[in-house]
Design a protein around this motif. Structure first.
Motif, PDB file in Angstrom:
ATOM      1  N   UNK A 150       0.639  -1.148   0.039  1.00 37.06           N
ATOM      2  CA  UNK A 150       0.134   0.059   0.061  1.00 37.06           C
ATOM      3  C   UNK A 150       0.953   1.385  -0.035  1.00 37.06           C
ATOM      4  N   UNK A 151       1.981   1.057   0.548  1.00 37.61           N
ATOM      5  CA  UNK A 151       2.867   2.418   0.716  1.00 37.61           C
ATOM      6  C   UNK A 151       3.291   2.722  -0.554  1.00 37.61           C
ATOM      7  N   UNK A 152       3.789   1.637  -1.349  1.00 43.00           N
ATOM      8  CA  UNK A 152       4.327   1.974  -2.562  1.00 43.00           C
ATOM      9  C   UNK A 152       3.425   2.232  -3.521  1.00 43.00           C
ATOM     10  N   UNK A 153       2.290   1.867  -3.478  1.00 43.04           N
ATOM     11  CA  UNK A 153       0.935   2.053  -4.274  1.00 43.04           C
ATOM     12  C   UNK A 153       0.880   3.438  -4.034  1.00 43.04           C
ATOM     13  N   UNK A 154       0.646   4.057  -2.893  1.00 40.83           N
ATOM     14  CA  UNK A 154       0.294   5.365  -2.609  1.00 40.83           C
ATOM     15  C   UNK A 154       1.439   6.320  -3.278  1.00 40.83           C
ATOM     16  N   UNK A 155       2.716   5.838  -3.025  1.00 41.80           N
ATOM     17  CA  UNK A 155       3.897   6.736  -3.430  1.00 41.80           C
ATOM     18  C   UNK A 155       3.670   6.922  -4.809  1.00 41.80           C
ATOM     19  N   UNK A 156       3.667   5.637  -5.678  1.00 42.27           N
ATOM     20  CA  UNK A 156       3.509   6.002  -7.258  1.00 42.27           C
ATOM     21  C   UNK A 156       2.220   6.925  -7.582  1.00 42.27           C
ATOM     22  N   UNK A 157       1.288   6.599  -7.066  1.00 46.60           N
ATOM     23  CA  UNK A 157      -0.043   7.168  -7.470  1.00 46.60           C
ATOM     24  C   UNK A 157       0.119   8.812  -7.177  1.00 46.60           C
ATOM     25  N   UNK A 158       0.610   8.969  -6.032  1.00 50.06           N
ATOM     26  CA  UNK A 158       0.959  10.386  -5.539  1.00 50.06           C
ATOM     27  C   UNK A 158       1.900  11.083  -6.445  1.00 50.06           C
ATOM     28  N   UNK A 159       3.083  10.167  -6.795  1.00 55.30           N
ATOM     29  CA  UNK A 159       4.077  10.769  -7.768  1.00 55.30           C
ATOM     30  C   UNK A 159       3.468  11.162  -8.965  1.00 55.30           C
ATOM     31  N   UNK A 160       2.639  10.262  -9.681  1.00 58.49           N
ATOM     32  CA  UNK A 160       2.073  10.544 -11.012  1.00 58.49           C
ATOM     33  C   UNK A 160       1.162  11.754 -11.097  1.00 58.49           C
ATOM     34  N   UNK A 161       0.151  11.822  -9.855  1.00 59.16           N
ATOM     35  CA  UNK A 161      -0.634  13.046  -9.736  1.00 59.16           C
ATOM     36  C   UNK A 161       0.282  14.117  -9.554  1.00 59.16           C
ATOM     37  N   UNK A 162       1.437  14.030  -8.723  1.00 57.55           N
ATOM     38  CA  UNK A 162       1.949  15.240  -8.402  1.00 57.55           C
ATOM     39  C   UNK A 162       2.769  16.002  -9.693  1.00 57.55           C
ATOM     40  N   UNK A 163       3.396  14.954 -10.434  1.00 58.19           N
ATOM     41  CA  UNK A 163       3.978  15.308 -11.891  1.00 58.19           C
ATOM     42  C   UNK A 163       3.082  16.095 -12.541  1.00 58.19           C
ATOM     43  N   UNK A 164       2.003  15.208 -12.949  1.00 60.05           N
ATOM     44  CA  UNK A 164       1.028  15.761 -13.994  1.00 60.05           C
ATOM     45  C   UNK A 164       0.500  17.364 -13.478  1.00 60.05           C
ATOM     46  N   UNK A 165       0.158  17.534 -12.228  1.00 57.49           N
ATOM     47  CA  UNK A 165      -0.270  18.628 -11.758  1.00 57.49           C
ATOM     48  C   UNK A 165       0.860  19.804 -12.120  1.00 57.49           C
ATOM     49  N   UNK A 202      -7.566  -2.837   7.117  1.00 61.46           N
ATOM     50  CA  UNK A 202      -8.390  -2.934   8.305  1.00 61.46           C
ATOM     51  C   UNK A 202      -9.111  -4.398   7.984  1.00 61.46           C
ATOM     52  N   UNK A 203      -9.379  -4.771   6.773  1.00 66.07           N
ATOM     53  CA  UNK A 203     -10.151  -6.034   6.409  1.00 66.07           C
ATOM     54  C   UNK A 203      -9.275  -7.153   6.528  1.00 66.07           C
ATOM     55  N   UNK A 204      -8.188  -7.085   6.143  1.00 67.96           N
ATOM     56  CA  UNK A 204      -7.085  -7.940   5.903  1.00 67.96           C
ATOM     57  C   UNK A 204      -6.531  -8.154   7.375  1.00 67.96           C
ATOM     58  N   UNK A 205      -6.576  -7.163   8.092  1.00 66.74           N
ATOM     59  CA  UNK A 205      -5.934  -7.372   9.405  1.00 66.74           C
ATOM     60  C   UNK A 205      -6.995  -8.350  10.429  1.00 66.74           C
ATOM     61  N   UNK A 206      -8.353  -8.048   9.899  1.00 71.76           N
ATOM     62  CA  UNK A 206      -9.356  -9.075  10.459  1.00 71.76           C
ATOM     63  C   UNK A 206      -9.033 -10.519  10.041  1.00 71.76           C
ATOM     64  N   UNK A 207      -8.674 -10.749   8.872  1.00 69.45           N
ATOM     65  CA  UNK A 207      -8.425 -12.073   8.381  1.00 69.45           C
ATOM     66  C   UNK A 207      -7.300 -12.538   9.197  1.00 69.45           C
ATOM     67  N   UNK A 208      -6.183 -11.865   9.190  1.00 67.56           N
ATOM     68  CA  UNK A 208      -4.754 -12.207   9.791  1.00 67.56           C
ATOM     69  C   UNK A 208      -5.206 -12.744  11.440  1.00 67.56           C
ATOM     70  N   UNK A 209      -6.308 -11.882  11.830  1.00 70.24           N
ATOM     71  CA  UNK A 209      -6.364 -12.084  13.378  1.00 70.24           C
ATOM     72  C   UNK A 209      -7.180 -13.409  13.511  1.00 70.24           C
ATOM     73  N   UNK A 210      -8.216 -13.595  12.628  1.00 70.13           N
ATOM     74  CA  UNK A 210      -9.043 -14.955  12.384  1.00 70.13           C
ATOM     75  C   UNK A 210      -8.065 -16.082  12.245  1.00 70.13           C
ATOM     76  N   UNK A 231      -4.768   8.723  -0.169  1.00 69.58           N
ATOM     77  CA  UNK A 231      -4.714   7.108  -0.602  1.00 69.58           C
ATOM     78  C   UNK A 231      -4.152   6.336   0.214  1.00 69.58           C
ATOM     79  N   UNK A 232      -3.154   6.388   0.846  1.00 69.85           N
ATOM     80  CA  UNK A 232      -2.504   5.484   1.831  1.00 69.85           C
ATOM     81  C   UNK A 232      -3.800   5.521   3.039  1.00 69.85           C
ATOM     82  N   UNK A 233      -4.277   6.383   3.438  1.00 68.63           N
ATOM     83  CA  UNK A 233      -5.348   6.329   4.638  1.00 68.63           C
ATOM     84  C   UNK A 233      -6.588   5.268   4.187  1.00 68.63           C
ATOM     85  N   UNK A 234      -6.638   5.576   2.731  1.00 71.14           N
ATOM     86  CA  UNK A 234      -7.934   4.929   2.243  1.00 71.14           C
ATOM     87  C   UNK A 234      -7.646   3.552   2.290  1.00 71.14           C
TER      88      UNK A 234
END
Ligand code: ADP
Length: 351
Positions: free
Chosen positions: A11-26, A65-73, A55-58
């Motif tokens: 998620x961190x890398x995904x947020x990073x690349x999305x933010x990078x592309x949006x930042x560069x475009x703007x 959070x859902x995946x965390x639930x799966x791990x807990x289970x 993006x990272x927060x979402x």
């Protein structure tokens, strides 16, 4: 694997690349709007930060959070400090592929556990069924004789002693069965730890032969050592337990052997670590189809013969338990009409 392989992005890398592309475009668009060189930088920094955080927060909130639930289970534990650290720091770094691999690993593990439980359940059911059957035969037999005696046969001198002897024989068989079951359960629970000592294996075999010589003589069976293997071999093992192994094997060789037959025990030095002991007879042998199951509890190659001889069906299971508790193995070779050989290894004593 490529860094931009979207399936493997955390998620961190995904947020990073999305933010990078949006930042560069703007930032690129702001170059056309303003001549001030600082504006594109400000636009880039602002867009990058806002998009990254959003993006990272979402992702964290709605997916991880859902995946965390799966791990807990799947771990089925209350979160310890270490797990909290895992959820906070390690899990967000995981890519969806890694999460999927973890879940698959868990599923395989559970499947194996279920298979084992099913096998144990089948084993338990079979064991109880066999046990009930083994107990029923001598109990009903003794009960039948006692009832007949009480019903009037006691006064009939032509049968009373015979019926009492038969009832007593059934009770003896019950006692042997309970003794063997007790022995096996003690071995399984590990309540009788091995008392290792060093001794000469041939001396122990001689002791066993002496104890069983009357039984052997009653069938005119000759007990001897394999020629060329008489040289004393020192082994380290639990002497009493190995004696029980030898008694069970030699007793079986006598019980199932032919009249006028012979039982021969050989002791071989395998290498500087192990000794191999083999008890052979020239009896009726065991069919190939029975060999893989012969060490199972209550398994008999020849049911009616074993029962009429008074066997509990537990002798070889006890042998296997004792030898495996020593970290060794027991094996059988047999051919119908030729005879059977039961062999096991032991540790050679350090000299
Ligand atoms: P049991 O109390 O019936 O003898 P064991 O566990 O000692 O039980 O032996 C299992 C079965 O293996 C026996 O019922 C018999 O059919 C077969 N068996 C064991 N030893 C021999 C042998 N030396 N020769 C032929 N059959 C044997």
């Amino acid at each position: 694997m490529s860094l931009l392989d979207s399936k493997n992005l955390s998620p961190r890398l995904l947020s990073f690349f999305t933010a990078l592309i949006a930042g560069l475009t703007n930032a690129l668009m702001s170059i056309f709007i303003s001549n001030n060189w600082k504006i594109p930088i400000v636009v880039f920094v602002l867009t990058f930060t806002i998009i990254y955080l959003l993006y990272h927060y979402t992702l964290q909130r709605f997916i991880y959070r859902k995946i965390k639930l799966i791990y807990k289970f799947i771990y089925q534990t209350k979160a310890t400090k270490r797990e909290e650290y895992f959820y906070e720091n390690v899990l967000p770094q995981k890519s969806i592929d890694e999460v999927s691999a973890d879940v698959q690993k868990w599923a395989t593990q559970k499947k194996d556990e279920i298979e084992l439980l099913k096998a144990n359940e089948k084993f338990r059911k079979e064991f109880l069924m066999n046990l009930a059957h083994e107990l029923r035969t001598p109990i009903f037999s003794a009960q039948g004789y006692v009832d007949t005696l009480l019903g009037g046969a006691l006064k009939d001198d032509s049968v009373n002693i015979k019926f009492l002897t038969n009832a007593s024989r059934s009770i003896d068989r019950l006692a042997r069965l309970v003794d063997d079951l007790d022995g096996i359960s003690k071995l399984e629970s590990g309540k009788t730890p091995l008392i290792q000592e060093s001794f000469v294996i041939q001396d122990l075999i001689k002791e066993v032969y002496e104890e069983l010589h009357l039984k052997a003589a009653s069938r005119v069976i000759h007990l001897s050592f394999k020629k060329g293997t008489e040289r004393p071999l020192h082994v380290t093992a639990d002497k009493l337990k190995i004696k029980q192994v030898l008694v069970n094997l030699v007793e079986n060789a006598i019980k199932y052997g032919n009249d006028n037959g012979s039982v021969i025990t050989g002791c071989y030095e395998l290498d500087d670590k192990y000794v191999y002991v083999e008890v052979s007879d020239d009896g009726p042998g065991i069919g190939e189809e029975h060999l893989p199951r012969i060490f199972e509890r209550f398994y008999r190659a020849d049911r009616s013969r074993s029962r009429s001889i008074g066997g509990t069906g537990l002798g070889l299971a006890i042998v296997k338990h004792i030898i495996e508790a020593h970290g060794h193995t027991v094996n059988v070779r047999s051919k119908p009409g030729v005879g059977s050989s039961f062999g096991f290894t032991l540790d050679k004593a350090a000299t």
